[in-house]
Design an enzyme around this catalytic site. Structure first.
Site, short mmCIF file in Angstrom:
data_model
loop_
_atom_site.label_atom_id
_atom_site.label_comp_id
_atom_site.label_asym_id
_atom_site.label_seq_id
_atom_site.Cartn_x
_atom_site.Cartn_y
_atom_site.Cartn_z
N ARG A 204 0.89 -1.16 0.00
CA ARG A 204 0.00 0.00 0.00
C ARG A 204 0.92 1.20 0.00
O ARG A 204 1.78 1.33 0.87
CB ARG A 204 -0.88 0.01 1.24
CG ARG A 204 -1.65 1.32 1.44
CD ARG A 204 -2.30 1.28 2.81
NE ARG A 204 -3.13 2.42 3.15
CZ ARG A 204 -2.72 3.51 3.80
NH1 ARG A 204 -1.44 3.66 4.12
NH2 ARG A 204 -3.57 4.45 4.12
N ASP A 206 1.58 4.62 0.87
CA ASP A 206 0.99 5.61 1.77
C ASP A 206 1.17 7.03 1.22
O ASP A 206 2.26 7.38 0.76
CB ASP A 206 1.69 5.49 3.14
CG ASP A 206 1.10 6.43 4.17
OD1 ASP A 206 -0.09 6.29 4.46
OD2 ASP A 206 1.84 7.32 4.65
N LEU A 211 4.22 13.36 -2.94
CA LEU A 211 5.66 13.04 -3.08
C LEU A 211 6.48 14.25 -3.51
O LEU A 211 7.60 14.44 -3.06
CB LEU A 211 5.86 11.91 -4.09
CG LEU A 211 5.21 10.57 -3.75
CD1 LEU A 211 5.63 9.49 -4.74
CD2 LEU A 211 5.55 10.13 -2.33
N GLU A 248 -2.78 4.94 -1.86
CA GLU A 248 -3.56 5.71 -0.91
C GLU A 248 -3.54 7.16 -1.37
O GLU A 248 -2.62 7.92 -1.07
CB GLU A 248 -3.01 5.64 0.52
CG GLU A 248 -4.01 6.14 1.53
CD GLU A 248 -3.50 7.15 2.56
OE1 GLU A 248 -4.29 7.53 3.43
OE2 GLU A 248 -2.32 7.55 2.50
N HIS A 313 -8.25 2.21 9.65
CA HIS A 313 -7.56 2.56 10.89
C HIS A 313 -7.54 4.07 11.13
O HIS A 313 -7.12 4.52 12.19
CB HIS A 313 -6.11 2.04 10.83
CG HIS A 313 -5.31 2.71 9.75
ND1 HIS A 313 -5.56 2.48 8.41
CD2 HIS A 313 -4.30 3.60 9.80
CE1 HIS A 313 -4.72 3.21 7.69
NE2 HIS A 313 -3.94 3.90 8.50
C1 NOJ Z 1 -1.95 7.81 6.01
C2 NOJ Z 1 -2.18 6.79 7.06
O1 NOJ Z 1 -3.33 6.04 6.74
C3 NOJ Z 1 -2.32 7.49 8.39
O2 NOJ Z 1 -2.64 6.58 9.41
C4 NOJ Z 1 -1.03 8.22 8.69
O3 NOJ Z 1 -1.17 8.95 9.89
C5 NOJ Z 1 -0.67 9.16 7.55
N1 NOJ Z 1 -0.72 8.50 6.29
C6 NOJ Z 1 0.71 9.73 7.73
O4 NOJ Z 1 1.65 8.71 7.57
#
Ligand code: NOJ
Length: 552
Positions: A204, A206, A211, A248, A313
């Site tokens: 995944r 993130d 970027l 994401e 989450h």
């Molecule tokens: C996205 C993640 O899902 C989140 O939990 C995190 O706090 C931020 N990225 C920063 O890394």
């Protein structure tokens, strides 16, 4: 090692389960979940029917953002075990035909990462320093929004050691890497190789919209960023075909679409704007928000796939809704201000719908029948609750509830040693809501979820087919066709708390028989006029439309 790939598009038929090693099961009873614990629960996951595990960050980290602040990309946090434990776990998952996705936090590191420690000491302009984004003023890139609005006032933080500001889109202890420096991408590809060689099935990615930066832009989704993503994909395709990149990108559909590229960026991307609209439609008892956002969702390349989720989450993010919609969502779903964090609502699925089994089932029926791959959040399969008194997003990250025993069966440690107290309230507490009790009860939510997953897996149309919304006058009712190959599935869902009728324009299927898919029950044949249907409150149906010749 070389077990795969059977179908390079395996992710289209996957059922993904998101969990945190820390929260799942604590084998060594020190209060923190570990890989040995997760391994010991693989039978449970296999039995549930999931086919892919997405693990939240498990790397060494100061844990100031639950592991998204990585200080070493090539190891396992000692609290969760060792690299050996990780390898054993991956092998055991693969034996059960469960794939493993790990996090690749590409955008930033912890400020404790040796790269940052070296950067802040290195002379300006040196390769070490240039691993991160520095500035003499905090006035650059003014058009970039702040994401963690509850904690951060600026995307720049002064570093007294470097005598310069460093750039961060998230917490001020998470400096952003500088993708203008080619060494950064090289290092990241090396990190990927490290895990891919250990046989993980994908990443995944993130926070990828952030970027790269450029003055005069909002520093999101820049062409340079897409260039980086393309190089990452190229690296995977060359060396590790069949492995997955899941983006994401919490963006509008039109801005997410480029993350698929022409099939040369990410294989999958989360559909962020759909999720809050499902909850909005439910509360409004009006399906328009869902139809609208799906209408704004552009077609994607043949090899691409949406990732669908109800909860995860993080907070239920309200970044991809209008201001009015946001106000409505806050009003509808977060009566207590403690339930809010940043631009979102930090609650789990069951409490969001006041524990209503019917609404949980309705929402899952959408999750499992919309175009894309469903992603379940651990604990939601048993209807776990949350704890709004815990800080940040920790209230939705409490220990998995295995039984009514001490610590919810998660750990046999002294309760004081737990990384987080389990949910203990009378409605959602572990004595009421737990796996053991639900396994023994064939009408439990868990049993229903297993059934649902098994049914979904029988029909590739859900993961691969097209969608067409049927015009229905009654806006409380959502009706859509899923089609793939010769399969035609009709899904109908009632978002109202009262029974509802609807007339479905199905004339083109005259002579077909809708067969209800859970009970294999034949419904009246479709005739020359619109098809009348009634649904109980929050009810839904999935029908296979069967041609006369195909009926038994
Ligand atoms: C996205 C993640 O899902 C989140 O939990 C995190 O706090 C931020 N990225 C920063 O890394």
């Amino acid at each position: 090692m070389a077990r795969r790939p059977r179908d390079p598009q395996w992710y289209k038929d996957a059922i993904i389960y998101e969990t945190h090693v820390r929260a799942f099961f604590d084998k060594n009873n020190d209060g923190v979940g570990d890989f040995a614990g997760l391994l010991s629960k693989l039978d449970y996951l296999q039995d549930l029917g999931i086919t892919c595990l997405w693990l939240l960050p498990f790397f060494p980290s100061p844990q100031r953002d639950d592991g998204y602040d990585i200080s070493d990309y090539r190891d396992v946090h000692p609290a969760y075990g060792t690299l050996e434990d990780f390898k054993l776990f991956v092998a055991a998952a693969h034996e059960r035909d469960i794939r493993v996705l790990v996090e690749l936090v590409v955008n930033h590191t912890s400020d404790q990462h040796p790269w940052f420690q070296a950067a802040r000491r290195a002379p300006p302009g040196s390769p070490e320093r240039e691993m991160y984004v520095w500035s003499d003023t905090d006035h650059k890139y003014k058009d970039a929004r702040i994401i963690f609005t509850d904690t951060e006032k600026s995307n720049w933080t002064w570093d007294p050691e470097a005598q310069a500001y460093f750039w961060h889109r998230f917490f001020s202890h998470q400096p952003d890497l500088n993708f203008e420096n080619p060494r950064v991408l090289r290092e990241m590809l090396d990190v990927m190789r490290f895990w891919l060689d250990m046989d993980v099935d994908g990443f995944r990615l993130d926070a990828i919209p952030y970027l790269c930066e450029a003055e005069g832009t909002n520093c999101e989704n820049l062409p340079k960023t897409h260039e980086v993503v393309k190089q990452i994909r190229d690296f995977v395709d060359r060396g590790y075909p069949g492995r997955l990149l899941l983006a994401e990108a919490n963006q509008w559909p039109a801005d997410v679409r480029p993350y698929f590229g022409e099939g040369d960026e990410c294989h999958m991307a989360f559909h962020f704007p759909l999720m809050p609209r499902i909850f909005m439609a439910l509360r409004l008892e009006d399906t328009r928000p869902i139809v609208d956002i799906m209408g704004q969702t552009p077609p994607i390349p043949e090899s691409s796939q949406w990732g669908l989720f109800l909860r995860n989450h993080d907070e239920l993010t309200l970044e991809m809704v209008t201001t009015d919609e946001r106000d409505y969502m806050y009003l509808a779903y977060s009566a207590d201000p403690r339930m809010r964090v940043n631009i979102g609502i930090r609650r789990r699925l069951a409490p969001l719908v006041e524990g209503s089994r019917r609404r949980i089932e309705l929402l899952n029926s959408l999750l499992f029948s919309f175009p894309g791959t469903p992603i379940l959040y651990y604990g939601d399969e048993i209807g776990m609750g949350d704890n709004v008194y815990l800080g940040d997003r920790n209230g939705v990250r409490t220990p998995m509830q295995w039984s009514a025993d001490r610590n919810g069966g998660f750990s046999r440690c002294n309760p004081a040693a737990l990384y987080s107290q389990p949910i203990m309230d009378p409605v959602y507490g572990y004595q009421t809501v737990n796996v053991e009790a639900q396994l023994e009860n064939s009408s439990s939510l868990l049993a229903w979820m297993r059934n649902m997953i098994a049914l979904r897996k029988l029909f590739k149309v859900f993961g691969r087919g097209s969608i067409e919304f049927l015009p229905v006058e009654n806006r409380a009712v959502l009706a859509y066709l899923r089609r793939w190959d010769r399969d035609v599935i009709l899904c109908v869902a009632n978002f109202s708390r009262f029974a509802q009728p609807a007339q479905l324009p199905l004339e083109r299927f005259r002579g077909f028989t809708p067969v209800e898919m859970f009970g294999y029950t034949e419904f009246p044949r479709i005739g020359d006029s619109s098809y009348p249907i009634t649904l109980g409150r929050y009810g839904f149906y999935w029908f296979e439309l069967t041609e006369p010749a195909d009926l038994p």
